[in-house]
Scaffold this motif. Structure first.
Motif, PDB file in Angstrom:
ATOM      1  N   GLU A 188       1.090  -1.280   0.063  1.00 50.09           N
ATOM      2  CA  GLU A 188      -0.058   0.112   0.249  1.00 50.09           C
ATOM      3  C   GLU A 188       0.776   1.273  -0.083  1.00 50.09           C
ATOM      4  O   GLU A 188       0.564   2.175  -0.799  1.00 50.09           O
ATOM      5  CB  GLU A 188      -0.833  -0.036   1.201  1.00 50.09           C
ATOM      6  N   ALA A 189       2.044   1.078   0.828  1.00 50.96           N
ATOM      7  CA  ALA A 189       2.968   2.384   1.087  1.00 50.96           C
ATOM      8  C   ALA A 189       3.452   2.668  -0.457  1.00 50.96           C
ATOM      9  O   ALA A 189       3.579   3.663  -0.826  1.00 50.96           O
ATOM     10  CB  ALA A 189       3.835   2.215   2.015  1.00 50.96           C
ATOM     11  N   LEU A 190       4.145   1.745  -1.251  1.00 48.47           N
ATOM     12  CA  LEU A 190       4.545   1.831  -2.467  1.00 48.47           C
ATOM     13  C   LEU A 190       3.683   2.166  -3.530  1.00 48.47           C
ATOM     14  O   LEU A 190       3.981   2.967  -4.166  1.00 48.47           O
ATOM     15  CB  LEU A 190       5.297   0.587  -2.957  1.00 48.47           C
ATOM     16  N   ALA A 191       2.458   1.641  -3.384  1.00 46.06           N
ATOM     17  CA  ALA A 191       1.564   2.154  -4.330  1.00 46.06           C
ATOM     18  C   ALA A 191       1.027   3.633  -4.116  1.00 46.06           C
ATOM     19  O   ALA A 191       0.841   4.215  -5.212  1.00 46.06           O
ATOM     20  CB  ALA A 191       0.283   1.232  -4.260  1.00 46.06           C
ATOM     21  N   VAL A 204       7.960   5.625   3.201  1.00 43.33           N
ATOM     22  CA  VAL A 204       8.228   5.571   4.639  1.00 43.33           C
ATOM     23  C   VAL A 204       7.154   6.666   5.200  1.00 43.33           C
ATOM     24  O   VAL A 204       6.795   6.454   6.253  1.00 43.33           O
ATOM     25  CB  VAL A 204       9.846   5.901   4.747  1.00 43.33           C
ATOM     26  N   LEU A 205       6.917   7.855   4.722  1.00 45.20           N
ATOM     27  CA  LEU A 205       6.103   8.672   5.119  1.00 45.20           C
ATOM     28  C   LEU A 205       4.627   8.201   5.333  1.00 45.20           C
ATOM     29  O   LEU A 205       4.005   8.238   6.404  1.00 45.20           O
ATOM     30  CB  LEU A 205       6.113  10.039   4.009  1.00 45.20           C
ATOM     31  N   ALA A 264       0.291   6.109   8.677  1.00 42.63           N
ATOM     32  CA  ALA A 264      -0.479   5.239   8.852  1.00 42.63           C
ATOM     33  C   ALA A 264      -0.290   4.422  10.209  1.00 42.63           C
ATOM     34  O   ALA A 264      -1.263   3.471  10.674  1.00 42.63           O
ATOM     35  CB  ALA A 264      -0.675   4.104   7.644  1.00 42.63           C
ATOM     36  N   GLY A 265       0.723   4.645  11.062  1.00 41.71           N
ATOM     37  CA  GLY A 265       1.275   3.954  12.233  1.00 41.71           C
ATOM     38  C   GLY A 265       1.104   2.528  11.926  1.00 41.71           C
ATOM     39  O   GLY A 265       0.718   1.589  12.502  1.00 41.71           O
ATOM     40  N   ALA A 266       1.666   2.084  10.824  1.00 42.95           N
ATOM     41  CA  ALA A 266       2.174   0.954  10.561  1.00 42.95           C
ATOM     42  C   ALA A 266       3.009  -0.265  11.420  1.00 42.95           C
ATOM     43  O   ALA A 266       2.599  -1.538  11.260  1.00 42.95           O
ATOM     44  CB  ALA A 266       2.758   0.925   9.113  1.00 42.95           C
TER      45      ALA A 266
END
Length: 443
Positions: free
Chosen positions: A112-115, A332-333, A338-340
């Motif tokens: 999700e982060a990379l997308a 990373v942001l 998202a508090g992943a």
């Protein structure tokens, strides 16, 4: 002295190239003694200063080491040989607890982060001239630094902690300078220092971090920089306590010319509070990698420090690869927003495994160390024998030689892949492969 090989050259560059070529080809063996400076000068028909310059260049590149009247020798292990080569390959059926890796089950999914980062790049592509650091990433990093008591300073982004350390060292030091490093300590750093032509000076550690007296000794001996790990020290798990931080700050206050570098890679997966040393000297840097908490392949660290240091890092970065990919910065942001990662939950998971292993070893009369992080350090009287016996018992551990300069032998066990029902088994194997050691400092 040199067997069949004859050093050649009339210029310092040619003489040093002749030696380096022979070392690379194996015609000069590790530990082999080189001719005395004046003797080689006579043989080559050159000024002794020319040979001295050649030997100095070889020492700065980590090819040889000098010991005063005892002469110059080919380094036992060239600086270009990474300590990761000192490892045990785990054959089929052997459990590998040597890697130092995080538990993949505790790392966030990156899809999700990379997308999201890719989607942003379609609408707002990063082109030449874009600031090196994403403004929102800088803001969030700065907030986290401030919350932990790290002094105000600009922010840079580097390709991991070791890249940041290298850039800071290169910004202030020159070949031949001495750097005080933890011993035992991170093998990557122990490789990097001589590869930069710098001289590592070992500083003993205990569970609370570098020993103040040893740090003072190293700085009095002329070390131009001190590199410390705040939490989850590799390989011992040490974490700088509040009392130790006060002692180290007092030591540093007496050496204002020293460059201080703090590696806080434990941020995000260690729940012990940070006790920063930053600001104890005019030139300092505090570096946080996302590798252990978010995934080693992200290759990103945030760095803050005094204005001069960070400006030099950013300036040199502009002359090289320019910036760390904004796709990675955006990913990373996204994970931060998202508090992943729940640092307390991750730290608790590692802590349960680490504490269980330490307790099981104590029950068997074995004292080991692991105050924080993913590793346990076990002092042993015979490192090679212990590694071999453990391998026969079905466990591959990391040889302590990967992490040591002058400190006694030991082995490192990574707990991140251990399940509760394996703790007793590995503790039995460790107890059989070692003998009880007294508690206390491990220097």
């Amino acid at each position: 002295m040199l067997g069949e090989y004859r050093i050649e050259g009339r210029r310092a560059a040619d003489i040093s190239a002749s030696v380096e070529r022979a070392v690379g080809e194996g015609r000069l063996a590790p530990g082999e003694l080189l001719p005395p400076l004046r003797e080689l000068a006579v043989e080559l028909g050159v000024n002794p200063n020319t040979v001295a310059a050649a030997y100095r260049a070889l020492r700065d590149r980590g090819v040889i080491e000098t010991a005063g009247r005892r002469g110059s020798r080919v380094r036992p292990r060239p600086a270009s040989t990474p300590r990761e080569m000192l490892r045990v390959e785990a054959p089929e059926g052997v459990r590998d607890v040597s890697s130092g890796n995080p538990d993949p089950a505790l790392l966030p999914s990156l899809g999700e982060a990379l997308a999201a980062a890719a989607a942003r790049s379609r609408t707002a592509p990063v082109l030449y001239g874009t600031p090196a650091v994403d403004s929102e990433l800088e803001r969030m990093a700065r907030e986290a630094f401030t919350a932990d008591g790290v002094p105000e300073g600009p922010v840079a982004v580097t390709s991991g902690a070791l890249d940041g350390i290298e850039r800071v060292l290169s910004a202030h030091l020159r070949p031949g300078d001495a750097v005080a490093v933890e011993d035992p300590g991170w093998g990557g750093l122990l490789d990097l220092v001589p590869a930069l032509g710098l001289r590592p000076v070992p500083v003993a550690v205990d569970d609370d971090g570098p020993l103040p007296g040893e740090s003072e000794r190293a700085l009095r001996a002329g070390a131009r920089a001190l590199v410390v790990t705040d939490r989850a020290q590799n390989p011992t798990g040490a974490a700088i306590s509040a009392a130790r931080a006060r002692e180290l700050r007092a030591v540093l206050s007496g050496h204002p010319q020293v460059l201080l570098i703090e590696d806080d890679h434990g941020h995000g997966f260690v729940d012990l509070p940070l006790h920063p040393l930053a600001g104890a000297t005019p030139h300092w840097a505090h570096i946080r990698s996302v590798a252990k908490a978010y995934g080693p392949d992200l290759r990103l660290a945030v760095l803050t420090g005094d204005a001069v240091t960070v400006d030099r890092v950013l300036g040199r970065q502009r002359l090289g690869h320019g910036w760390v990919s904004h796709l990675l910065q955006d990913a990373v942001l996204h994970l931060w927003r998202a508090g992943a990662v729940d640092p307390r939950a991750v730290a608790a998971s590692y802590g349960r495994r680490r504490d269980a292993l330490l307790a099981a070893l104590r029950e068997r009369g074995i004292v080991a160390h692991g105050r924080s992080g993913v590793n346990v350090w076990l002092p042993v009287p015979d490192e090679t024998g212990a590694v071999a016996r453990l391998l026969q018992a079905g466990w591959a551990v990391a040889p302590g030689a990967r992490f040591r300069l002058d400190s006694p032998p030991g082995v490192r066990i990574t707990v991140s892949s251990l399940s509760p029902d394996e703790i007793g088994t590995v503790a039995d194997a460790l107890a059989s492969a070692t003998v009880p050691v007294p508690a206390g400092r491990y220097d």
